[in-house]
Design a protein around this motif. Structure first.
Motif, PDB file in Angstrom:
ATOM      1  N   THR A  90       0.973  -1.201  -0.051  1.00  0.00           N
ATOM      2  CA  THR A  90      -0.005   0.038  -0.104  1.00  0.00           C
ATOM      3  C   THR A  90       0.935   1.177  -0.034  1.00  0.00           C
ATOM      4  OG1 THR A  90      -1.798  -1.348   1.257  1.00  0.00           O
ATOM      5  CG2 THR A  90      -1.796   1.280   1.133  1.00  0.00           C
ATOM      6  N   ALA A  92       0.587   5.069   0.272  1.00  0.00           N
ATOM      7  CA  ALA A  92      -0.272   5.893   0.659  1.00  0.00           C
ATOM      8  C   ALA A  92       0.138   7.553   0.854  1.00  0.00           C
ATOM      9  CB  ALA A  92      -0.551   5.743   2.282  1.00  0.00           C
ATOM     10  N   PRO A 103      -5.382   4.495   6.515  1.00  0.00           N
ATOM     11  CA  PRO A 103      -5.192   3.171   6.103  1.00  0.00           C
ATOM     12  C   PRO A 103      -5.003   2.175   6.924  1.00  0.00           C
ATOM     13  CG  PRO A 103      -3.199   4.676   5.564  1.00  0.00           C
ATOM     14  CD  PRO A 103      -4.301   5.398   6.338  1.00  0.00           C
ATOM     15  N   THR A 165       2.911  -1.356   4.274  1.00  0.00           N
ATOM     16  CA  THR A 165       2.537  -0.018   3.945  1.00  0.00           C
ATOM     17  C   THR A 165       3.725   0.894   3.896  1.00  0.00           C
ATOM     18  OG1 THR A 165       0.420  -0.330   4.775  1.00  0.00           O
ATOM     19  CG2 THR A 165       1.002   1.771   4.512  1.00  0.00           C
ATOM     20  N   TYR A 205      -1.152  -1.087  -4.294  1.00  0.00           N
ATOM     21  CA  TYR A 205      -2.131  -0.193  -4.328  1.00  0.00           C
ATOM     22  C   TYR A 205      -2.035   1.083  -3.926  1.00  0.00           C
ATOM     23  CZ  TYR A 205      -4.528  -4.792  -4.329  1.00  0.00           C
ATOM     24  OH  TYR A 205      -4.704  -6.153  -4.604  1.00  0.00           O
ATOM     25  N   SER A 207      -3.200   4.232  -1.871  1.00  0.00           N
ATOM     26  CA  SER A 207      -4.267   4.794  -1.203  1.00  0.00           C
ATOM     27  C   SER A 207      -4.272   6.212  -0.680  1.00  0.00           C
ATOM     28  CB  SER A 207      -3.983   4.012   0.297  1.00  0.00           C
ATOM     29  OG  SER A 207      -4.792   4.611   1.592  1.00  0.00           O
ATOM     30  N   THR A 209      -5.713   9.657   0.977  1.00  0.00           N
ATOM     31  CA  THR A 209      -6.913  10.404   1.889  1.00  0.00           C
ATOM     32  C   THR A 209      -6.954  11.786   1.851  1.00  0.00           C
ATOM     33  OG1 THR A 209      -6.243   8.435   3.414  1.00  0.00           O
ATOM     34  CG2 THR A 209      -7.285  10.337   4.328  1.00  0.00           C
ATOM     35  N   MET A 228     -11.121   8.524   1.884  1.00  0.00           N
ATOM     36  CA  MET A 228      -9.917   7.756   1.334  1.00  0.00           C
ATOM     37  C   MET A 228     -10.309   6.959   0.224  1.00  0.00           C
ATOM     38  SD  MET A 228      -7.246   4.970   3.260  1.00  0.00           S
ATOM     39  CE  MET A 228      -8.302   3.358   2.988  1.00  0.00           C
ATOM     40  N   PHE A 230      -9.025   3.470  -1.461  1.00  0.00           N
ATOM     41  CA  PHE A 230      -8.166   2.363  -1.716  1.00  0.00           C
ATOM     42  C   PHE A 230      -8.198   1.939  -3.250  1.00  0.00           C
ATOM     43  CE2 PHE A 230      -6.146  -2.044  -1.051  1.00  0.00           C
ATOM     44  CZ  PHE A 230      -5.197  -1.500  -0.173  1.00  0.00           C
TER      45      PHE A 230
END
Length: 293
Positions: A90, A92, A103, A165, A205, A207, A209, A228, A230
């Motif tokens: 992830t 972010a 997340p 992450t 992915y 993410s 926010t 957020m 995803f």
């Protein structure tokens, strides 16, 4: 190592309006991520949960849920993309420190327990630092010469079957309007090298926010909207072509290109959430100025 510059103040951006959230709700299925399995029934990864201090994790999760519900009206779309098993990355956004928890809470309530690449200073914070260590924080020493060791540790987390992450910007964005800024190519190196070792493309992915930048944490009422996304897995299979012939290191141009794709996709998603046009180019942390793509 101190970070350069300071994040722009809350007044630099407008709060996320109810009208904009309503527009997003017409296009996406928005859910409350502070409850278990918000997208519907699924299997929790019990092996990960039991391996990562379940009692400490549950206490942290309960506390985060309470803070998020009292400080914001938080909604998320895309959590159905979170795999039930296996490694994934992830990437972010990092507009505020609040973005660290959104997340995390979402992943925990989906039954996964990622490891987190976070600045080492967080491990020394009162109370929350200890919790973060217990629930999977991987401290990152932000000093010259440490990048290779950090990348190798991250790759080992993924090849062991655990999710990871990362915050590719490395610190809270310094973009004056709080758009995603320049990113270090470590996330590209990690994804490509882990994929090479595992023999398949590790799901990655984005993410994103937005909304927390307007929260006054001393007096957060009325609660602000936070949304957020995803996103679907980012395809980078073309960058893995010929990976068996790379030699010891991932080619820099491929790591740079994957990192660029992540930044571009994050900016596109943030523009959708904000209902605004993103500025031309991006904020370069090295020069503290906007540069062309």
């Amino acid at each position: 190592m101190a970070s350069k510059g300071k994040p722009s103040p809350r007044s630099a951006v407008k709060p996320l309006s109810d009208e904009q959230v309503a527009k997003l709700a017409k296009k996406h299925h928005l859910v409350d991520p502070t409850h278990d399995f918000p997208t519907g029934p699924r299997k929790a990864n019990t092996a990960e949960i039991e391996a990562q201090h379940p009692k400490a994790t549950q206490r942290l999760l309960t506390g985060c849920d309470l803070v998020m519900r009292t400080h914001s009206k938080i909604r998320v779309w895309g959590l159905e993309h979170v795999p039930e098993t296996g490694p994934f990355i992830t990437a972010a956004t990092h507009v505020t420190m609040y973005d660290v928890f959104v997340p995390m809470v979402s992943m925990f309530h989906q039954g996964r327990r990622p490891r987190y690449m976070a600045k080492a200073e967080m491990a020394k914070w009162p109370l929350i630092g200890k919790w973060f260590q217990l629930v999977g924080m991987q401290p990152v020493e932000r000093r010259a010469g440490k990048a290779r060791a950090i990348e190798e540790t991250s790759v080992e987390i993924l090849t062991s079957g655990r999710p990871l992450t990362v915050w590719p910007e490395g610190t809270v964005t310094r973009d004056p309007q709080k758009w995603p800024m320049s990113m270090k190519n470590g996330v590209g190196v990690i994804a490509l090298e882990a994929s090479r070792r595992l023999g398949y493309q590790v799901p990655l992915y984005c993410s994103v926010t937005w909304g927390a930048a307007s929260i006054n944490h001393w007096w957060p009422w009325p609660r602000k909207n936070v949304v957020m996304c995803f996103d679907e897995a980012l395809d980078y299979s073309d960058l893995l072509d010929g990976c068996d012939s790379w030699g010891k290191d991932v080619p820099t141009d491929r790591a740079d290109e994957l990192t660029r794709r992540i930044r571009v996709r994050m900016t596109e998603i943030m523009a959708e959430i904000r209902g605004e046009q993103a500025p031309d180019g991006y904020w370069d942390y090295r020069t503290m100025s906007r540069v062309k793509d």
